[in-house]
Design a protein around this motif. Structure first.
Motif, mmCIF file in Angstrom:
data_model
loop_
_atom_site.group_PDB
_atom_site.id
_atom_site.type_symbol
_atom_site.label_atom_id
_atom_site.label_comp_id
_atom_site.label_asym_id
_atom_site.label_seq_id
_atom_site.Cartn_x
_atom_site.Cartn_y
_atom_site.Cartn_z
ATOM 1 N N THR A 27 0.739 -1.207 -0.130
ATOM 2 C CA THR A 27 -0.100 -0.226 -0.044
ATOM 3 C C THR A 27 0.840 1.358 -0.092
ATOM 4 N N ARG A 28 0.270 2.372 -0.442
ATOM 5 C CA ARG A 28 1.102 3.534 -0.622
ATOM 6 C C ARG A 28 1.022 4.338 1.008
ATOM 7 N N LEU A 29 2.307 4.530 1.116
ATOM 8 C CA LEU A 29 2.571 5.356 2.694
ATOM 9 C C LEU A 29 1.807 6.721 2.627
ATOM 10 N N THR A 30 1.089 6.935 3.557
ATOM 11 C CA THR A 30 0.664 8.298 4.028
ATOM 12 C C THR A 30 0.902 8.776 5.387
ATOM 13 N N GLY A 31 0.558 10.133 5.445
ATOM 14 C CA GLY A 31 0.519 10.836 6.825
ATOM 15 C C GLY A 31 2.097 10.554 7.292
ATOM 16 N N LEU A 32 2.155 10.458 8.420
ATOM 17 C CA LEU A 32 3.552 10.528 9.328
ATOM 18 C C LEU A 32 4.486 9.408 8.853
ATOM 19 N N GLN A 33 4.029 8.412 8.114
ATOM 20 C CA GLN A 33 4.725 7.241 7.869
ATOM 21 C C GLN A 33 5.389 7.917 6.387
ATOM 22 N N ALA A 34 4.960 8.489 5.522
ATOM 23 C CA ALA A 34 5.147 9.147 4.393
ATOM 24 C C ALA A 34 6.482 9.960 4.666
ATOM 25 N N HIS A 35 6.159 10.942 5.509
ATOM 26 C CA HIS A 35 7.169 11.798 6.023
ATOM 27 C C HIS A 35 8.610 11.144 6.518
ATOM 28 N N LYS A 36 8.301 10.348 7.267
ATOM 29 C CA LYS A 36 9.614 9.444 7.854
ATOM 30 C C LYS A 36 10.094 8.654 6.830
ATOM 31 N N ALA A 37 9.594 8.184 5.890
ATOM 32 C CA ALA A 37 10.211 7.480 4.745
ATOM 33 C C ALA A 37 10.912 8.393 3.860
ATOM 34 N N ASN A 38 10.419 9.558 3.629
ATOM 35 C CA ASN A 38 11.146 10.464 2.843
ATOM 36 C C ASN A 38 12.402 11.029 3.701
ATOM 37 N N ILE A 39 12.117 11.223 5.009
ATOM 38 C CA ILE A 39 13.320 11.713 5.612
ATOM 39 C C ILE A 39 14.479 10.847 5.826
ATOM 40 N N ILE A 40 14.041 9.291 5.814
ATOM 41 C CA ILE A 40 15.039 8.323 5.842
ATOM 42 C C ILE A 40 15.796 8.338 4.506
ATOM 43 N N ALA A 41 15.042 8.520 3.315
ATOM 44 C CA ALA A 41 15.916 8.485 2.073
ATOM 45 C C ALA A 41 16.874 9.587 1.879
ATOM 46 N N ALA A 42 16.549 10.757 2.373
ATOM 47 C CA ALA A 42 17.195 11.985 2.460
ATOM 48 C C ALA A 42 18.464 11.782 3.325
ATOM 49 N N ARG A 43 18.133 11.122 4.503
ATOM 50 C CA ARG A 43 19.277 11.036 5.454
ATOM 51 C C ARG A 43 20.371 10.097 5.077
ATOM 52 N N THR A 44 19.678 9.023 4.165
ATOM 53 C CA THR A 44 20.912 8.002 3.521
ATOM 54 C C THR A 44 21.632 8.747 2.679
ATOM 55 N N VAL A 45 21.128 9.484 1.807
ATOM 56 C CA VAL A 45 22.111 10.330 0.755
ATOM 57 C C VAL A 45 22.892 11.140 1.646
ATOM 58 N N ALA A 46 22.466 11.993 2.545
ATOM 59 C CA ALA A 46 23.382 12.492 3.383
ATOM 60 C C ALA A 46 24.464 11.747 4.001
ATOM 61 N N ASN A 47 24.125 10.768 4.385
ATOM 62 C CA ASN A 47 25.036 9.872 5.430
ATOM 63 C C ASN A 47 26.187 9.380 4.480
ATOM 64 N N ILE A 48 25.712 9.097 3.159
ATOM 65 C CA ILE A 48 26.761 8.664 2.221
ATOM 66 C C ILE A 48 27.890 9.520 2.125
ATOM 67 N N LEU A 49 27.457 11.096 2.225
ATOM 68 C CA LEU A 49 28.589 12.074 2.032
ATOM 69 C C LEU A 49 29.253 12.415 3.135
ATOM 70 N N ARG A 50 28.584 12.292 4.476
ATOM 71 C CA ARG A 50 28.777 12.679 5.856
ATOM 72 C C ARG A 50 30.494 12.382 5.849
ATOM 73 N N SER A 51 30.885 11.174 5.833
ATOM 74 C CA SER A 51 32.158 10.771 5.915
ATOM 75 C C SER A 51 33.327 11.217 5.014
ATOM 76 N N SER A 52 32.951 11.855 4.284
ATOM 77 C CA SER A 52 33.733 12.361 3.119
ATOM 78 C C SER A 52 33.919 14.056 3.329
ATOM 79 N N LEU A 53 33.293 14.564 4.194
ATOM 80 C CA LEU A 53 33.263 15.864 4.515
ATOM 81 C C LEU A 53 34.642 16.472 5.195
ATOM 82 N N GLY A 54 35.036 17.401 4.703
ATOM 83 C CA GLY A 54 36.214 17.913 5.518
ATOM 84 C C GLY A 54 37.622 17.616 4.998
ATOM 85 N N PRO A 55 38.619 18.123 5.606
ATOM 86 C CA PRO A 55 39.862 18.048 5.179
ATOM 87 C C PRO A 55 40.396 16.502 5.490
#
Length: 194
Positions: A27-55
């Motif tokens: 079934t399609r996610l709605t409401g709070l579950q949809a918000h959380k799924a979108n946040i998890i997807a964005a955090r996954t992309v951010a976490n890929i880059l996090r360890s490459s940040l800085g000198p």
């Protein structure tokens, strides 16, 4: 959401992938579950880059579909090379590309910052705060930060007679990119144009 049994399979190059059956029953996610799924997807992309940040950021080894290997710690390059399927993840890739097109630097930082803001938004959602209130809070915080920066910022005057401020600014700017080994060459070119 219906449970499906994942199956591990391998492509012709020996790379593993997971096959999920019975996706038509999900079934399609709605409401709070949809918000959380979108946040998890964005955090996954951010976490890929996090360890490459800085000198002291770590390099990433990316193997393309045709077997080409790319080793880099540049956020823009990493995001160009990986295949992001989730729409929110694609937004972060576009955010990084916009940063690179407009400024030429800070591609990793904007994605990591967005991931951190979304992580905090997720905590607020779990506490029962409505998404519109969270958005208003971020907008208020942004306005406050910009006002504070305007208050503490200095106007730096530079002229042909006294280019010291321009030199210090250029040295700082040129130290963050690959061209830092040619810093003096670029600095002399800049001063000649000034």
């Amino acid at each position: 959401m219906a449970q499906s049994t994942p199956t591990l399979a391998f492509d012709e190059y020996g790379r593993p992938f997971i096959v999920l059956r019975e996706q038509h029953k999900q079934t399609r996610l709605t409401g709070l579950q949809a918000h959380k799924a979108n946040i998890i997807a964005a955090r996954t992309v951010a976490n890929i880059l996090r360890s490459s940040l800085g000198p002291k950021g770590m390099d990433k080894m990316i193997v393309g579909p045709d077997g080409d290997v790319t080793i880099t710690n540049d956020g823009a390059t990493i995001l160009e090379e990986i295949d992001v399927e989730h729409q929110i993840g694609k937004l972060l890739v576009q955010l990084s590309k916009s940063q690179d097109d407009e400024i030429g630097d800070g591609t990793t930082g904007v994605v990591v910052l967005a991931g951190a803001l979304l992580e905090e938004a997720e905590r607020l959602l779990e506490r029962g705060i409505h998404p519109i209130r969270i958005t208003k809070g971020f907008e208020t915080a942004c306005d406050s930060a910009v006002a504070h920066l305007e208050k503490i910022g200095d106007v730096m005057e530079c002229s042909k007679d006294n280019p010291e401020t321009l030199i210090r600014t250029a040295m700082t700017t040129l130290s963050s990119k690959v061209i830092n080994r040619y810093q003096n060459t670029w600095l002399n070119l800049l001063l000649r144009q000034f």
